[in-house]
Design a protein around this motif. Sequence first.
Motif, PDB file in Angstrom:
ATOM      1  N   GLN A 237       0.850  -1.191   0.000  1.00 40.66           N
ATOM      2  CA  GLN A 237       0.000   0.000   0.000  1.00 40.66           C
ATOM      3  C   GLN A 237       0.889   1.245   0.000  1.00 40.66           C
ATOM      4  OE1 GLN A 237      -3.387   0.465  -0.039  1.00 40.66           O
ATOM      5  NE2 GLN A 237      -3.523  -1.705  -0.530  1.00 40.66           N
ATOM      6  N   PRO A 238       0.463   2.384  -0.506  1.00 40.14           N
ATOM      7  CA  PRO A 238      -0.866   2.644  -1.089  1.00 40.14           C
ATOM      8  C   PRO A 238      -1.010   2.042  -2.491  1.00 40.14           C
ATOM      9  CG  PRO A 238       0.359   4.699  -0.639  1.00 40.14           C
ATOM     10  CD  PRO A 238       1.299   3.599  -0.420  1.00 40.14           C
ATOM     11  N   ASP A 239      -2.245   1.694  -2.844  1.00 40.41           N
ATOM     12  CA  ASP A 239      -2.487   1.132  -4.172  1.00 40.41           C
ATOM     13  C   ASP A 239      -2.477   2.247  -5.233  1.00 40.41           C
ATOM     14  OD1 ASP A 239      -4.882   2.465  -3.925  1.00 40.41           O
ATOM     15  OD2 ASP A 239      -6.114   0.662  -3.742  1.00 40.41           O
TER      16      ASP A 239
ATOM     17  N   THR B 291      -4.846   5.315  -5.088  1.00 35.43           N
ATOM     18  CA  THR B 291      -4.521   6.179  -3.954  1.00 35.43           C
ATOM     19  C   THR B 291      -3.277   7.031  -4.270  1.00 35.43           C
ATOM     20  OG1 THR B 291      -5.392   4.421  -2.564  1.00 35.43           O
ATOM     21  CG2 THR B 291      -4.219   6.197  -1.452  1.00 35.43           C
TER      22      THR B 291
END
Lengths: 131, 344
Positions: free
Chosen positions: A4-6, A9
């Motif tokens: 993350q972040p994907d 995002t």
Amino acid sequence: MNDQPDAPTLLRAVEGFLEHQVVPKLNGPARYHARVAANVVAIVAREIETEESHWAAEWERLGGLLGEQTSPPDSRDAYRDALRARNEELAARIREGKADRGEWRRAVVAHLRETVDAKLAVSRPPRQGRS
Amino acid sequence: MAKPALSPEAIAAKLVSFIAECEGIPPGDVRVEGLQPMAGGASRELWSLNATLPQRSLELVLRRDPPGRSDESDRGLEFELLRAARAVRVPVPEVHWCCRDARVLGSPFFLMERVAGETIPRRLLRDPEYAKTRENLVSQMGAILARIHTLDWRDPALSGLAVPPEGTEPARTEVMRLAEAARTFAAEPHPVLDLAERWLLERIPATRRRTLVHGDYRVGNVIFDTEGVCAILDWELAHVGDPVEDLGWFCVRAWRFGNDDRAAGGVGDREQWLNAYGEAGGDPVDREALRFWEALGNFKVALVFIQQAHTFLSGRVPSLELASLGRRTAEAEAELLHLMEEGS
């Protein structure tokens, strides 16, 4: 799998940076182009978030209209090519006059409305209205 | 090969002798200063400049074809159109001098009055200071358009105008041209456009009277101030045809600049628009003909978006803006669906 972040995002973080940090510091054409860039980044984020469901819905509607419900191909490239082929088939039938009037026209129009709405949901910034 | 671009100083020097020659005065009596490029169309160069002649000082705009592209345009015709429009009290910049060949600046050009005011349509449609301009916009634009349509296109000075041959249906030819171009340039199928092509071809309106058509009559092509519209610009697409074409183009969704619920230029509705045109002497307009031309206009806009994306995709112009415009095709498609299905 990535950490993350994907992707959407991250793109929204770029959008926010452009909009809040870059645009206010610029003037003239550069300011305008920074706005365009922020908008494009947001389009990509929305596309990533919605592509799977938009493709599935379009595939299903086209199958209903063209009378051949099949499962879509597994790979993304093949799926895209298959969707394009189905749209070409629909366009060809329209050009033959099959959607000039009647029941099938109503079904085609309803399908095209949903398809265009899906494109607009990706391309159009939701907050500042349509332009 | 294109010759190297002239420097602003070189352009100014050439304009001095050109103006002196036109006026029959010694070049020493003419001064040209402050030559600066203006933001403008991609297809025409615009420069602002000031010229001083004995007893006259003029704030001017130089409108010039980019050198090497003069073959497809006609600055001389645009000059004559502006002159003819002014003669029927259409607000346009006053034109001064025109050079119809490449002899002076490497391409044709003309010089016209620099009209003070604003041109950004979003300001006109949103900024509080233009409230009065907005209030009168539909009636003013309708009245001006009615006058444009009275222009005598048979005047020999306007013989360069494209005139469709008698007995032909130029609207049909245009629909087929647009549809073919959309299929050529689009990277993917657009069934909405195929549907719209069929719909338009079934509804080719009878042209009651041929008039001069401005060809790009919209809120984005005017100079305005806080009182109203000061000048109508961009006459390069003028031709002879159906006057309803201009009325429909004004209502195209892209020219509402976000005020989508106000069909007439983002400020009024279609009834007000047709009334304004009629009250100023324009012919009565059939609502179905308006719908046809408005739909055709939205088709044209879809094609422009497709072509802009194509220009980017071809690698010729690596512009982010062009790239992003490809995604706006859907807006024109949505409007086409709306117009086709409205009241059916």
